[in-house]
Design a protein around this motif. Structure first.
Motif, short mmCIF file in Angstrom:
data_model
loop_
_atom_site.label_atom_id
_atom_site.label_comp_id
_atom_site.label_asym_id
_atom_site.label_seq_id
_atom_site.Cartn_x
_atom_site.Cartn_y
_atom_site.Cartn_z
N THR A 239 0.82 -1.21 0.00
CA THR A 239 0.00 0.00 0.00
C THR A 239 0.85 1.26 0.00
N MET A 240 1.95 1.23 0.73
CA MET A 240 2.84 2.38 0.72
C MET A 240 3.33 2.65 -0.70
N ALA A 241 3.68 1.60 -1.41
CA ALA A 241 4.14 1.77 -2.79
C ALA A 241 3.02 2.30 -3.69
N ILE B 52 -6.52 10.38 -1.34
CA ILE B 52 -5.76 9.14 -1.39
C ILE B 52 -6.61 7.95 -0.94
N MET B 53 -7.35 8.14 0.18
CA MET B 53 -8.26 7.11 0.66
C MET B 53 -9.24 6.69 -0.44
N GLU B 54 -9.81 7.70 -1.05
CA GLU B 54 -10.81 7.52 -2.10
C GLU B 54 -10.23 6.75 -3.30
N GLU B 55 -9.12 7.26 -3.81
CA GLU B 55 -8.53 6.66 -5.03
C GLU B 55 -8.12 5.21 -4.82
N LEU B 56 -7.60 4.89 -3.65
CA LEU B 56 -7.08 3.54 -3.42
C LEU B 56 -8.06 2.67 -2.63
N ASN C 59 -5.02 3.59 7.57
CA ASN C 59 -4.05 3.02 6.65
C ASN C 59 -3.39 4.10 5.81
N ALA C 60 -4.20 5.00 5.28
CA ALA C 60 -3.66 6.09 4.47
C ALA C 60 -2.69 6.91 5.32
N ARG D 16 2.78 8.74 6.41
CA ARG D 16 3.86 9.03 7.38
C ARG D 16 5.15 8.29 7.00
N ASP D 17 4.98 7.03 6.62
CA ASP D 17 6.16 6.26 6.22
C ASP D 17 6.85 6.90 5.02
N LEU D 18 6.06 7.32 4.06
CA LEU D 18 6.65 7.95 2.87
C LEU D 18 7.37 9.23 3.24
#
Lengths: 168, 168
Positions: A26-28, A46-50, A56-57, A62-64
DNA sequence: CTAAACTTTCAATAATTACTGAAAATTCAA
DNA sequence: TTGAATTTTCAGTAATTATTGAAAGTTTAG
């Protein structure tokens, strides 16, 4: 192929590649989405698109940020945070290399150097084979490490120019 | 640190590194064990050393054979199969690179090239951003791919010699 | 052949990793 | 301040990935 299909396939492909290389799928995918976004995206978008949850988003964004692949962008007069990905591929490659070096290579390097000094009867095959391999691996990791340092201080055209000049 | 501790730590470390890079932890541990073994090991010995089941040992050994990191060795007068790892680190690096290129990079390369030709209104920001990114990524992956080809046809001292000659 | 030695497969299960959604925490405009 | 908007956390759950162990398959010595 039309644009919408292409977009979907790119996100899928980037996610798969990430997961094959030890990066959360998901991060990728969030990264892929931001890479092709012509403008900053909000968490909502982002939530919407994926089709993923807010939690999770948030965690993957944050990781990115932690990988320095994405940064916040504030829109004046808007409370929401927006996110933008670094778009230059060489810069992306450098940032990924820098983080993997720091998080994963350096610790291994340090362990391998310690392991070059295990105590044991050097006349035993087992011990000899072990220390030989630790020396070989230690030397190799050092060279890899230095190679990454060079890459990190190079620009793309110089780096590949040098490397590819040598094709037969 | 004594030999037994060192061995244990190496297996752990190699397993962890593997899993961080998308390789099954146990497969990396079997590899670690074979890397430091002064002689061919049987499935039994691997099961024993790593405390894993026969099925698990068998599957991970097969995978290592598939990566060309390990080969079978037959001992005359013995029905069992024995396994030996390639011990030269440069050869190991090449074989891993070759397989990851083949399994993971080439397919992505082919998708990216297709995606460079999505149809859509090029005056739209979205479509422009997408095709720009696909072009950039496509070019980058091509150069990476060629770099790997060069590495695959080089020897270690030449390759690092060239790369490291340039340290500031 | 036959059967013991050995290897492979794979359904069931365990372990790990990722995700959700709602509550808690934070931020900021008024 | 206050409270609405927004972000973060995290316990519970879901999804994925890895492992076991026993049955099936294969090989070979006699």
């Amino acid at each position: 192929m039309n644009f919408e299909e292409g977009k979907k396939q790119f996100i899928q492909t980037w996610g798969k590649l990430g997961s094959e290389w030890g990066i959360n799928r998901t991060m990728a995918q969030v990264h892929a989405l931001l890479l092709i976004a012509p403008k900053p995206l909000s968490t909502e978008e982002i939530m919407e698109e994926l089709s993923i949850s807010r939690g999770n988003a948030n965690m993957n964004i944050r990781d990115l940020l932690g990988w320095n692949l994405v940064h916040k962008e504030l829109v004046p007069g808007d409370r929401k945070e927006y996110f933008v990905a670094e778009k230059d591929i060489w810069e992306i490659a450098k940032r990924i290399s820098r983080e993997r070096k720091r998080r994963e290579i350096e610790p291994v390097k340090s362990v391998l150097h310690q392991l070059q000094e295990v105590e044991g009867d050097r006349s035993k095959d087992e011990v000899k084979a072990f220390t030989d391999m630790m020396n070989q691996l230690g030397g190799f990791v050092d060279k890899m490490d230095k190679s990454v340092d060079i890459m990190l201080s190079s620009d793309q055209s110089w780096f590949f120019g040098m490397l590819l000049k040598l094709i037969k």
